[in-house]
Design a protein around this motif. Structure first.
Motif, mmCIF file in Angstrom:
data_model
loop_
_atom_site.group_PDB
_atom_site.id
_atom_site.type_symbol
_atom_site.label_atom_id
_atom_site.label_comp_id
_atom_site.label_asym_id
_atom_site.label_seq_id
_atom_site.Cartn_x
_atom_site.Cartn_y
_atom_site.Cartn_z
ATOM 1 N N ILE A 259 16.179 7.589 -7.735
ATOM 2 C CA ILE A 259 16.115 8.938 -7.429
ATOM 3 C C ILE A 259 16.731 9.631 -6.371
ATOM 4 O O ILE A 259 16.992 9.093 -5.330
ATOM 5 C CB ILE A 259 14.321 8.941 -7.379
ATOM 6 N N ILE B 152 16.686 12.534 -3.718
ATOM 7 C CA ILE B 152 15.820 13.568 -2.824
ATOM 8 C C ILE B 152 16.493 14.485 -2.168
ATOM 9 O O ILE B 152 17.609 14.056 -1.292
ATOM 10 C CB ILE B 152 15.101 12.337 -1.761
ATOM 11 N N GLU C 80 14.653 18.701 -11.936
ATOM 12 C CA GLU C 80 14.140 18.512 -10.480
ATOM 13 C C GLU C 80 12.579 18.879 -10.584
ATOM 14 O O GLU C 80 12.069 19.598 -11.549
ATOM 15 C CB GLU C 80 14.614 19.943 -9.586
ATOM 16 N N ALA C 81 11.859 18.058 -9.726
ATOM 17 C CA ALA C 81 10.505 18.076 -9.661
ATOM 18 C C ALA C 81 10.234 18.385 -8.426
ATOM 19 O O ALA C 81 10.943 17.828 -7.255
ATOM 20 C CB ALA C 81 9.699 16.692 -10.138
ATOM 21 N N ALA D 266 8.076 17.216 -4.735
ATOM 22 C CA ALA D 266 7.436 16.057 -4.074
ATOM 23 C C ALA D 266 6.192 16.580 -3.589
ATOM 24 O O ALA D 266 5.377 16.198 -3.382
ATOM 25 C CB ALA D 266 8.320 15.250 -3.520
ATOM 26 N N ILE E 67 4.619 11.354 -6.563
ATOM 27 C CA ILE E 67 5.818 11.058 -7.230
ATOM 28 C C ILE E 67 6.180 9.745 -8.036
ATOM 29 O O ILE E 67 7.272 9.760 -8.698
ATOM 30 C CB ILE E 67 6.988 11.092 -6.114
ATOM 31 N N ILE F 238 6.167 10.302 -11.362
ATOM 32 C CA ILE F 238 6.970 11.072 -11.957
ATOM 33 C C ILE F 238 8.480 10.178 -12.118
ATOM 34 O O ILE F 238 9.030 10.258 -13.208
ATOM 35 C CB ILE F 238 7.503 12.017 -10.905
ATOM 36 N N ALA G 169 12.658 14.047 -14.000
ATOM 37 C CA ALA G 169 13.314 14.166 -12.983
ATOM 38 C C ALA G 169 14.282 13.177 -12.432
ATOM 39 O O ALA G 169 14.306 12.414 -12.443
ATOM 40 C CB ALA G 169 12.036 14.278 -11.648
ATOM 41 N N THR H 173 16.091 14.503 -9.584
ATOM 42 C CA THR H 173 16.046 14.677 -8.204
ATOM 43 C C THR H 173 14.561 15.294 -7.866
ATOM 44 O O THR H 173 13.925 16.028 -8.826
ATOM 45 C CB THR H 173 17.101 15.605 -7.969
ATOM 46 N N LEU H 174 14.186 14.788 -6.706
ATOM 47 C CA LEU H 174 12.888 15.335 -6.144
ATOM 48 C C LEU H 174 13.201 16.247 -5.096
ATOM 49 O O LEU H 174 13.750 15.863 -3.964
ATOM 50 C CB LEU H 174 11.906 14.250 -5.742
#
Length: 247
Positions: free
Chosen positions: A6, A8, A161-162, A164, A194, A197, A215, A217-218
């Motif tokens: 993932i 970030i 994108e989600a 966090a 997360i 996710i 997602a 990216t977080l």
């Protein structure tokens, strides 16, 4: 090596001044480029730091509304909004050229991000503003949003994108910052939020409903009070849960 990967990201260059602390723990950043925050000096300083830490660098355009930090919907014509976004991106391009940095992505800020997720006309104006970039950068957008659908149709390359450090409503919109439960500030709570996710493409909304979400990216907001604490915790907790941060 983690079984899952993932990215970030953090929104930075917004006046908090904690970039040197948080950059070792993230993999991409979104630098404010004059709409809601930032100027030539802050863009240069933060871009230089991002390069030093080998981060993927993105621009973070907004409604031209520093008074409200870009977090209120603005009554502005499409033409004026497009002109403003293009100027923000052009100013940021000059900084990147000076620092010899490639632009990796574009991510809208605040109310512009949230509104383009559901407002087709606004999403079209936003995409018109950034159309020249579609063949060379990624666009960070919310999963299953209006802007994601339109961007994909127009040939943009997307990363979903989600968030966090933010709670979700049952329609995948973010809980309003005016509500007490908008933010997730405890590091362990962020991890619990997360992991589903990342591993299962699921997020638990505030009503307890499990929703599908994707997602790449977080985001952890750089101005969240406990941002550094959260990031430091995740840097050790994620590998223990078979998740690798995608540098």
């Amino acid at each position: 090596m983690g079984q899952f990967k993932i990215d970030i990201n953090c929104d930075v260059g917004e006046g908090v001044g904690n970039e040197a602390d948080i950059f070792p723990f993230i993999s991409s950043c979104n630098i404010a480029c004059g709409g809601h925050a930032g100027d030539q000096e802050t863009m240069l300083k933060v871009a230089y730091l991002a390069k030093k830490h080998n981060l993927k660098v993105g621009s973070h355009p907004s409604y031209p509304d520093k008074a409200n930090f870009g977090r209120e919907v603005m009554d502005i014509s499409d033409q004026n909004l497009i002109q403003s976004i293009r100027k923000q991106l052009a100013d940021f391009d000059e900084v990147l050229k000076q620092e010899q940095i490639s632009l990796h992505h574009i991510k809208a800020h605040g109310a512009l991000y949230n509104q383009t997720a559901k407002d087709e006309e606004l999403a079209k104006a936003y995409l018109d503003a950034i159309d020249d970039y579609k063949d060379r950068v990624l666009l960070y957008v919310p999963y299953n949003s209006v802007v994601a659908k339109l961007a994909k149709e127009r040939g943009f390359k997307l990363w979903f994108e989600a968030f966090a450090d933010r709670n979700y409503n049952s329609d995948l919109s973010l809980v309003s910052r005016k509500d007490e439960n908008a933010l997730i500030e405890d590091p362990e709570a962020v991890l619990r939020h997360i992991l589903p996710i990342i591993k299962n493409s699921k997020v638990v909304a505030v009503n307890g409903e499990s929703l599908i979400i994707k997602a790449n990216t977080l985001c952890i907001h750089g101005d969240t009070v406990s941002a550094l604490k959260i990031l430091m915790y995740l840097s050790s907790a994620l590998p223990k849960n078979q998740v690798e941060i995608q540098k």
